[in-house]
Design an enzyme around this catalytic site. Sequence first.
Site, PDB file in Angstrom:
ATOM      1  N   THR A   9       0.778  -1.227   0.000  1.00 34.95           N
ATOM      2  CA  THR A   9       0.000   0.000   0.000  1.00 34.95           C
ATOM      3  C   THR A   9       0.808   1.275   0.000  1.00 34.95           C
ATOM      4  O   THR A   9       2.003   1.277   0.231  1.00 34.95           O
ATOM      5  CB  THR A   9      -0.951   0.068   1.198  1.00 34.95           C
ATOM      6  OG1 THR A   9      -2.003   0.926   0.875  1.00 34.95           O
ATOM      7  CG2 THR A   9      -0.287   0.524   2.433  1.00 34.95           C
ATOM      8  N   LYS A  41      -7.628   0.041   2.968  1.00 36.10           N
ATOM      9  CA  LYS A  41      -6.642  -0.003   4.039  1.00 36.10           C
ATOM     10  C   LYS A  41      -6.755   1.178   4.985  1.00 36.10           C
ATOM     11  O   LYS A  41      -5.798   1.597   5.606  1.00 36.10           O
ATOM     12  CB  LYS A  41      -5.252  -0.096   3.436  1.00 36.10           C
ATOM     13  CG  LYS A  41      -5.102  -1.347   2.571  1.00 36.10           C
ATOM     14  CD  LYS A  41      -3.881  -1.262   1.732  1.00 36.10           C
ATOM     15  CE  LYS A  41      -4.260  -1.500   0.296  1.00 36.10           C
ATOM     16  NZ  LYS A  41      -3.218  -1.205  -0.632  1.00 36.10           N
ATOM     17  N   GLY A  53      -4.873   4.331   8.865  1.00 41.35           N
ATOM     18  CA  GLY A  53      -4.430   3.730   7.619  1.00 41.35           C
ATOM     19  C   GLY A  53      -3.261   2.824   7.926  1.00 41.35           C
ATOM     20  O   GLY A  53      -2.475   3.098   8.838  1.00 41.35           O
ATOM     21  N   SER A 132       4.828   1.656   0.302  1.00 41.52           N
ATOM     22  CA  SER A 132       5.709   1.562  -0.859  1.00 41.52           C
ATOM     23  C   SER A 132       5.893   2.887  -1.581  1.00 41.52           C
ATOM     24  O   SER A 132       6.993   3.241  -1.971  1.00 41.52           O
ATOM     25  CB  SER A 132       5.160   0.533  -1.844  1.00 41.52           C
ATOM     26  OG  SER A 132       4.980  -0.702  -1.219  1.00 41.52           O
ATOM     27  N   GLY A 164       1.163   6.930  -7.632  1.00 39.36           N
ATOM     28  CA  GLY A 164       0.798   5.820  -8.507  1.00 39.36           C
ATOM     29  C   GLY A 164       1.450   5.897  -9.874  1.00 39.36           C
ATOM     30  O   GLY A 164       1.681   4.867 -10.517  1.00 39.36           O
ATOM     31  N   CYS A 167       5.370   4.814  -8.532  1.00 44.26           N
ATOM     32  CA  CYS A 167       5.621   3.579  -7.779  1.00 44.26           C
ATOM     33  C   CYS A 167       4.848   2.402  -8.375  1.00 44.26           C
ATOM     34  O   CYS A 167       3.627   2.457  -8.505  1.00 44.26           O
ATOM     35  CB  CYS A 167       5.218   3.783  -6.323  1.00 44.26           C
ATOM     36  SG  CYS A 167       5.429   2.312  -5.297  1.00 44.26           S
ATOM     37  N   THR A 170       1.819   1.016  -6.227  1.00 45.82           N
ATOM     38  CA  THR A 170       0.725   1.924  -5.893  1.00 45.82           C
ATOM     39  C   THR A 170      -0.164   2.045  -7.121  1.00 45.82           C
ATOM     40  O   THR A 170       0.320   2.318  -8.204  1.00 45.82           O
ATOM     41  CB  THR A 170       1.275   3.318  -5.509  1.00 45.82           C
ATOM     42  OG1 THR A 170       2.195   3.178  -4.434  1.00 45.82           O
ATOM     43  CG2 THR A 170       0.156   4.257  -5.106  1.00 45.82           C
TER      44      THR A 170
END
Length: 179
Positions: A9, A41, A53, A132, A164, A167, A170
Amino acid sequence: MSPPEIRSTTVVAVRKEGKLAMACDGQVSFGQTIMKNNAVKIRRLFQNRVLVGFAGATADAFTLCERLEAKLEYHRGDLARSAVSLAKDWRQDRYLRRLEAMLVAGDADHLLLVSGTGDVVEPEDTMIAIGSGGNFALAAARALYPLPDWDSRAIVTRSLEIAGDICLYTNSHLTIEEL
């Protein structure tokens, strides 16, 4: 050869103008395989007054959320005392020490990181990110924060979109909660 690492996550939280927004992506990866795209999450705890989270091993994160919720009940919703109490248990309990997860917790007054080493950290500024893509999301949030027309929700949304794009662990399936 070690087993594949579970990467699960990115979570980012921002407090601006009295509002806390927390967002996470939905990707769960096992090694090079995407296992799930729409995991949630973020949890609401203690009468919906605390957002949590989590990143790391899912079962471990659920265990920590349950423990934090018990601490919140015991300390009548005092997030700071509850997080410190959880961290003490985490460092002292043999079972908890083996858990591989991190939590970001926020309420009306506090934004905290509870780490896998049993530390509780309140950031200097009003934002924090883990997981991450956490560093990417945090950098984006810091860049967007000064923009006058951007509220906390807009900042966490765009920060995760940017993370996103950078990574591999993500994705763009976002869950966003606000207090």
